[in-house]
Design a protein around this motif. Sequence first.
Motif, PDB file in Angstrom:
ATOM      1  N   UNK A 107      39.761  40.771  41.689  1.00  0.00           N
ATOM      2  CA  UNK A 107      39.695  41.709  40.591  1.00  0.00           C
ATOM      3  C   UNK A 107      40.733  42.807  40.729  1.00  0.00           C
ATOM      4  N   UNK A 108      40.733  43.424  41.890  1.00  0.00           N
ATOM      5  CA  UNK A 108      41.674  44.510  42.081  1.00  0.00           C
ATOM      6  C   UNK A 108      43.081  43.968  42.232  1.00  0.00           C
ATOM      7  N   UNK A 115      32.170  42.898  39.386  1.00  0.00           N
ATOM      8  CA  UNK A 115      33.280  43.605  38.753  1.00  0.00           C
ATOM      9  C   UNK A 115      34.121  42.655  37.906  1.00  0.00           C
ATOM     10  N   UNK A 116      34.271  41.422  38.373  1.00  0.00           N
ATOM     11  CA  UNK A 116      35.120  40.474  37.654  1.00  0.00           C
ATOM     12  C   UNK A 116      34.457  39.899  36.420  1.00  0.00           C
ATOM     13  N   UNK A 166      44.822  39.311  32.299  1.00  0.00           N
ATOM     14  CA  UNK A 166      45.692  40.458  32.114  1.00  0.00           C
ATOM     15  C   UNK A 166      45.155  41.563  32.979  1.00  0.00           C
ATOM     16  N   UNK A 167      44.847  42.686  32.395  1.00  0.00           N
ATOM     17  CA  UNK A 167      44.530  43.759  33.314  1.00  0.00           C
ATOM     18  C   UNK A 167      43.447  44.692  32.841  1.00  0.00           C
ATOM     19  N   UNK A 173      49.908  52.437  38.307  1.00  0.00           N
ATOM     20  CA  UNK A 173      50.608  51.162  38.184  1.00  0.00           C
ATOM     21  C   UNK A 173      52.132  51.276  38.145  1.00  0.00           C
ATOM     22  N   UNK A 222      36.001  41.510  33.382  1.00  0.00           N
ATOM     23  CA  UNK A 222      37.438  41.713  33.417  1.00  0.00           C
ATOM     24  C   UNK A 222      38.145  40.643  32.597  1.00  0.00           C
ATOM     25  N   UNK A 247      44.392  41.307  41.014  1.00  0.00           N
ATOM     26  CA  UNK A 247      44.999  40.874  39.764  1.00  0.00           C
ATOM     27  C   UNK A 247      45.512  42.055  38.961  1.00  0.00           C
ATOM     28  N   UNK A 248      44.799  43.169  39.127  1.00  0.00           N
ATOM     29  CA  UNK A 248      45.256  44.365  38.443  1.00  0.00           C
ATOM     30  C   UNK A 248      46.590  44.809  39.018  1.00  0.00           C
ATOM     31  N   UNK A 272      37.088  35.331  42.088  1.00  0.00           N
ATOM     32  CA  UNK A 272      37.306  36.225  40.952  1.00  0.00           C
ATOM     33  C   UNK A 272      37.044  37.678  41.366  1.00  0.00           C
ATOM     34  N   UNK A 273      35.961  37.893  42.115  1.00  0.00           N
ATOM     35  CA  UNK A 273      35.630  39.245  42.551  1.00  0.00           C
ATOM     36  C   UNK A 273      36.684  39.771  43.512  1.00  0.00           C
TER      37      UNK A 273
END
Lengths: 351, 284, 671
Positions: C583-584, A282-283, A289-290, C608, A286, C586-587, C579-580
């Motif tokens: 992922x969420x 998933x990353x 940022x977002x 958000x 990405x 960081x969002x 990183x994986x």
Amino acid sequence: MYRIKKSDIVNIAQELSKEYGIFGPYIDRDAGQVMFDRLDDLSQIDLDAPIPAIPPKHVIYPHSECILKYSYDPTAKKAAIERIHSEKPKALFGLRSCDLEGIRVLDRFFLGQEFVDEFYLANRKKVFIVSNTCVKPFAQCFCACTDSGPSAKEGFDLNLTELGDEYLIEAGSEKGKAFAEKIGLAKAGDEYKDKKKKAIDISLDLFTDFAVENKAWVSRVTNRVTTGFIKEEIWEYIGNQCFECGACTFVCPTCSCFNIEDVNIGSGATERIRSWDSCSYEGYSKMAGDHNPRKPVEDRRNKRFFCKLSYSQSKKYLRPGCVGCGRCAWVCPGDIGLPNVVTYIRREITK
Amino acid sequence: MGRTHECDDACKIVSVPQIATIEEIKDEIVDVKTFYLNIDDKDIASKFNIKSGQFIMCTVFGAGEFAVSLPPSPENDRFHISVRQVGKVTRALHKLQVGDKVGIRGPFGNGFPFEEIKGKNVIYVAGGIGLIPLRSSIVHVLQHRNEFGRIILIYGARTPKDLMYQYNIDEWLKIEGFETYITIDNPVPGWTGETGFVHNLIPKAKIPVENTVAFVCGPPVMFNSVIKVLMDQGLSDDCIISTLERHMKCGIGKCQHCAIGRTLVCTDGPVYTYRQIKTLGEQI
Amino acid sequence: MTYKPGICTFCGNGCGHFLKIVDGRPAGVFPSRNHPVSRGRLCVRGWNIHELLSTPQRLTDAMLRKNGGLIKVSYDEAIAQVVEKLKKFASDSPDALAILASPRSSNEEHYLLMKFARAVLKTNNIGLDSESGHRASLEVLNAGTGFAGMLGSAGAIAGADFLFVLDFDITKQNPILGSELHMARRAGAFMVTLDSRTTQIAKLSDVFMMAKSGSNKVVIAALAKILIDEGLADSAYIQKYTTGFEGFANLLGSLSYDDINTKTGISIEVLKEIARKLVSSRRAMAFYPSGISGLDVETIGFLFNLFLLAGKIGINGSGINPVTGLNNLQGGYDMGVAPDVLPGFQLLEDPKAHAAFAKAWGADIPTKKGRMPYELLSEKSSKLKALVVIDHDEGIVRYADRLKELEYIVYIGAFENPFTEFAHAVLPIASYIESEGTYTNTERRIQLSAKKADPPSGILPGWRLVCELAKKAGASWNYASPADVMNEIAAVTPPYSQVSYEKLRKSFGIQWPCDTQNPNGTEYFSADTSTKKLSFYPVKADYSIPTVSTEFPYQLMIGKAQHFWHQNNLMRLTKIPLREYNTTLLLFPEGYVEISPDDAKSLGVREKWPVMVKSHAGEMKAAVKISGEVRSGTAYIPYFIQETISKFLLEHREVLARGEDATIPVKIEKV
């Protein structure tokens, strides 16, 4: 064309070892698994062993390697960058034709296109390739339908074909020919051409029905993938089964995606490490940022199979992205190795 | 084989970064700074030529490397980058001071198609820091004012404090025939200009349609609504040009992180027409 | 040959891999196809384990706190101070000293540490850094069968035709076991998932029971009730193998069908179908998470009893299977790293067991059971003054305020760790691949991990360090190698009695019990060879579910699994897994609260947008994440170290103790 007694084949590796580090297939004693790696004891080379679990791509495209080292002194405002590369001569001895095709795809990708990947080039520069014809396929093989076996057509320096108690040796390059002449290999007559053809025909006959029957399907599925005429539900069905482990990428002889990270090793020094990455993560896509343009897992699966089975990608590789080794089916926790994906799409087409 | 030289005739720094010095740092808006950079090696610096619309890979020593678009015009701007701090690496960059070193690779990417748009009206539609990658093109077009028709900037940001390059806009306004429409999302005390989202401003600008190209850059939500309005106005998809942003690791078409459809943003892009984008089959 | 076979040391699966070592440094990994658990598969963590093992962020020096800062000192100096202090605190009062062991240490390290605590420091205050989940499982299984571990095997899943997944995001937490379930389902097994939130395994199941949050136990009790009421229970099996049936059957009387439906949201028809499938299956297996995220004793008790009713414990490899999240959580309990048990799950308070150990060790050991380190930390009135922590993970940081009050903290570990901030003494040790050792996976498989690289110069392996501590404290320990330690373990631990390094070297591990009856180990618990009758677990007839009020209308679920991956501190040292993992997160840098689209609409919030989540005891800010994966009326937050959430949750310690299915009634307000 040359020939050598089967029992003497290790002599060739022996000769090569004077100039090259030898990498070949062997069975790991503890785990009983066929691997392909650097060997100091050449008697461990096992040319009869099934296709190695690990694709030999790791020899020229390692799982992780340091490509740069740099240091920065913020007080003195002094930076120094050092490129790390080694052009150590390597001989890949007993490479299966699917894996050779894989390396040829990597060559076209890393060395062709607009830019040359210099780190790949350094690893690839001094490589001697001895390929090995599969006189019988292994259970998961389907190179017969991806045009990558059972015998290599080009790209090798020497190619071995087991014929009874002999190996037929063909030279595929000037380098290969010079080497064969230098070590004084016995010449093989024209009759060996027929013998080899027969051996390949026998091998082809031994492929399972699935592997043979799939041939037409691989191209029909490629057509569908290219044109995008595959229902969302199919990708979703496949995506639901994806565990996002990255295994299919790592065991694929043609997959080349990488990640780059700067790792601080202390005293202001940093190593730039490049390592295998996977589009199933998933990353992977990405952004800082977002924003993630490829969020749902089915999007990422779709992307991988697009890479393996589409005309536009084939144009870059000059062949399909799949070489029919079947490894992705071995390692997938979700049972969505490429052969199964072809089957699912095929099922949809015939429905 | 493709290009290998560290710095060939057109001087692309391909694999190993060149060390550059931060000559000046300018605070722009919140979280955005502009860094003026000079490559230390004089020979390479003299051959380092960028095209409008390209990007570079910038190494912040000890933190990592990131891709960044180039706001300067190739002709008479000083070389610089404008960076929002958003991840680990850009945050580290923001901590650096004048005199600190960074690494540079590039320039990479295709750049804007100025030859093809000569003689046309040019509309820029930007949202927030989406103005950064368009700046280079605006400066170029204004420098060659007589080669183009009407030049219109339609720009929106969340608040007045989020408007990039206001001092540049003021400068540009002095150039004859440059038209600007600016909006902020919600009204705030002291703001007398337009409010609302940027796509709502397009009809007010009464943009020309014939012989017109539009450059669009901004966050995905803004991008999609702007495209819709432009198309409704009658602009065709091959006259809408955008520059895309993707996660990038190598910049030279190898790591594949920036793959979008069958193309790679680093080598096939970052500049695409909307017609191309539509065929890529992925989200923006 | 740069690829060396070994085992993955992330989660409790214990997958087989090859680790590539270049110039003494891990530089790649590859799966092992012949390994009986993983058979060629690895997960995202396993595929990138070399990033962790090659990290430069290592502890490479012994350190002591002097004038506020940690100063590098010699091992000898540090060991001398640590031993002196620990001896002093141990003799201070029974609660003054506690040892928080790590579920990642090897069996040999566990055993020696446990022996050091009991025989040398004379304290039983030793426990594992994983809170209570797995202990609850072992409690129920040991009481019911005398077998304190997973009843089945990973290898048996392929032969099962009924699979029950409970409150378990198994494809994320233990992916390879999840894969095994998925493969079995594709081969024809009937798979049921019970969860309050949609997971990948839920999507891959035949039936997904999306129960109202907090109602898992009621769903299981309802299935048991249906078995009895519909005459589906296996009475021949119950008669032959079990005791305590009547008691359990009576207790189900107070559960009404109307109640079941309103409390769980699952229709009786669906439950009946599942009950029928369960009893008509040949082999039925249940899987649930055990460890940091786990079920509580009562829910596990009901599950065990349900499977007894169906005749699915100890028959043909059927059974219930707690899955450990950490690589040697099972081994930790096997080695008696708990305040009240000795190796082999022998009770400390059993005079026979106690005497046997005192004799084997030639030392007095305290007879009274000890206290869990976490209990001592959380009890404001406890007399805890000193703490030894090995290879800590996140949980303990919740007690930051208490930790700051302690007089002495020792940290022992291989990697740099934020916890060293609290420590007065730091003792570095070798990492997993720098020393030989055995690890016991979730299916009781004892696996030998060979030494593959040298530790940083001068650094001792964990087992040697504990020996040095013991020697400094006056004990005459004399172990030559980890194999030597294992010989002693085998001598005092009945299920390990026939284990030896020699045997382990020749195999992909041995599943305990490995004794004279089963010299090659045991694949699954068999009712036929059990020495005692299986007993229904004495559960309570409490079918209440958490209720909401008009003031706090949402049930807040706390996800300890999905983003925890059980490995926060280790993940931080990697690149791709980090990183994986991020992922969420960081969002949603401030953390998120997941709610259904309908609830988002009625609250008037969008993706958000910030909201306040308030309970009777605390409040926190979080961003909204809209998802179809939660029911309306429920909300979900991931549990990871993030100050507001930790502080909020700290006020709800009682809820965390109730296991994965516990909820907190909250209100959500737009900010």
